[in-house]
Design a protein around this motif. Structure first.
Motif: not given
Length: 377
Positions: A308-328
């Motif tokens: 799930i793109r963009g549902k991770g963490v936005k780095p403290v030093r800038g940059g795009a947020p990471g992703d959320l990886h759901c493992r079923v």
């Protein structure tokens, strides 16, 4: 001996070099050739003597003028210093050279030494939600501050520290042992250059008192486990008017019941039923800012990862947020009733085509069969 060498060439400077340039050149060469750093090296020892003599001559205005006009003939050898380790060069041992270049306390008021206060560390534990979104917390820190009763002098109100007679207020004494001159902290005043005859009853002569202070710490979004936040000047008070140290807030993140974090990405496991895995379906997947609809396609296998793109963490030093990886994880049903077990038996009888319905299982058994046959050869 160095009396036959050009003093400017010895130091590697121009003839119009300023006193600051001479001093800088001397420090560099003296550190390089000092006998303490070159034990049993006669060549380095002679080179140090040359550098020392050149610096002494060129930093003396009268001797430099005579040298510039008449060369070595204009200098009286008995006044030139030769090549000992004492004298007017100002750096008679390696400790002096390093102190001048790198610090280590500084003079403050009447020659006494002032020292920077110690840095402090505070361990702060936060939740994953707090470090991802950012927050502001208040912390209570034990520290030392300047005593208000004596204003940091350590002396009783109405009295003042007196100059140490052992070191003359310099905080250090010089011990000469044959060829070497060693500078060390004065044992009488412990490097302060002052003696306190009547100690302050509040701080007992230390000039500092213990206290707790409450600070507000802003936690920027995206900090991670092990990061440090520096609060300048919030450490312990300095000694003898020295600057305070800093406070370092060390971040620790509590384990989360659902998510794990790796850099800017989040990971979680989502259990699904056999029916959902086989036929497909929809479920509500968790994110740090709410739930999101996750569509499970038919014939999904356990271990399948949905990003799930963009549902991770936005780095403290800038940059795009990471992703959320759901493992079923396909969950095997438990606590079945007799009716459910019978239905599964009937279902199992219809699964007679292994290669069609269970391709991975069929492929695995084929590999096992070949492995066993190869062992028999």
């Amino acid at each position: 001996m160095s009396s036959k060498k050009d003093y400017y060439q010895v130091l590697g400077v121009q003839k119009n070099a300023s006193e600051a340039e001479l001093k800088k050149a001397y420090r560099r060469l003296a550190m390089k050739y000092h006998p303490d750093r070159n034990p049993n090296n006669k060549e380095a020892e002679e080179r140090f003597k040359e550098v020392k003599e050149a610096y002494e001559i060129l930093t003396d205005p009268q001797k430099r003028a005579a040298y510039d006009q008449f060369g070595h003939a204009g200098i009286d050898p008995s006044m030139g210093g030769g090549g000992g380790f004492g004298g007017g060069a100002g750096f008679s041992d390696l400790g002096d050279i390093f102190e001048s270049v790198f610090g280590g306390g500084f003079r403050h008021g009447g020659g006494s030494r002032a020292f920077r206060g110690s840095d402090l560390r505070y361990d702060l534990t936060l939740s994953l939600e707090e470090v991802v979104a950012g927050t502001e917390v208040k912390i209570r820190v034990p520290t030392q501050k300047t005593c208000e009763s004596c204003h940091g002098t350590g002396a009783k109100a109405g009295t003042s520290p007196v100059t140490c007679q052992s070191c003359g207020g310099q905080g250090q004494v010089r011990m000469t042992q044959g060829f070497f001159s060693v500078q060390q902290t004065c044992p009488s005043c412990h490097g302060t250059g002052k003696i306190i005859k009547q100690h302050c009853p509040v701080c007992r002569g230390s000039g500092r008192v213990q206290e707790h202070k409450t600070l507000s710490v802003k936690i920027p979004p995206g900090v991670d486990n092990g990061d440090r936040i520096r609060l300048s000047g919030e450490g312990e008070a300095g000694v003898n008017g020295g600057p305070p140290g800093d406070l370092y807030v060390q971040i620790h993140v509590r384990p989360h019941p659902i998510f794990t974090r790796e850099d800017r990405n989040l990971y979680c496991e989502v259990p699904i039923s056999i029916v959902t895995a086989a036929l497909g379906g929809e479920l509500q997947a968790p994110t740090l800012d709410g739930r999101i609809l996750l569509r499970i396609p038919p014939e999904t296998q356990t271990g399948k990862i949905f990003r799930i793109r963009g549902k991770g963490v936005k780095p403290v030093r800038g940059g795009a947020p990471g992703d959320l990886h759901c493992r079923v994880i396909v969950e095997t049903p438990v606590n079945l009733t007799a009716e459910q077990k019978e239905l599964l038996r009937q279902f199992g009888k219809t699964m007679n085509n292994k290669k069609r319905h269970s391709p991975k299982q069929s492929s695995w058994f084929d590999k096992v069969k070949k492995f066993v046959e190869d062992l028999k050869k």
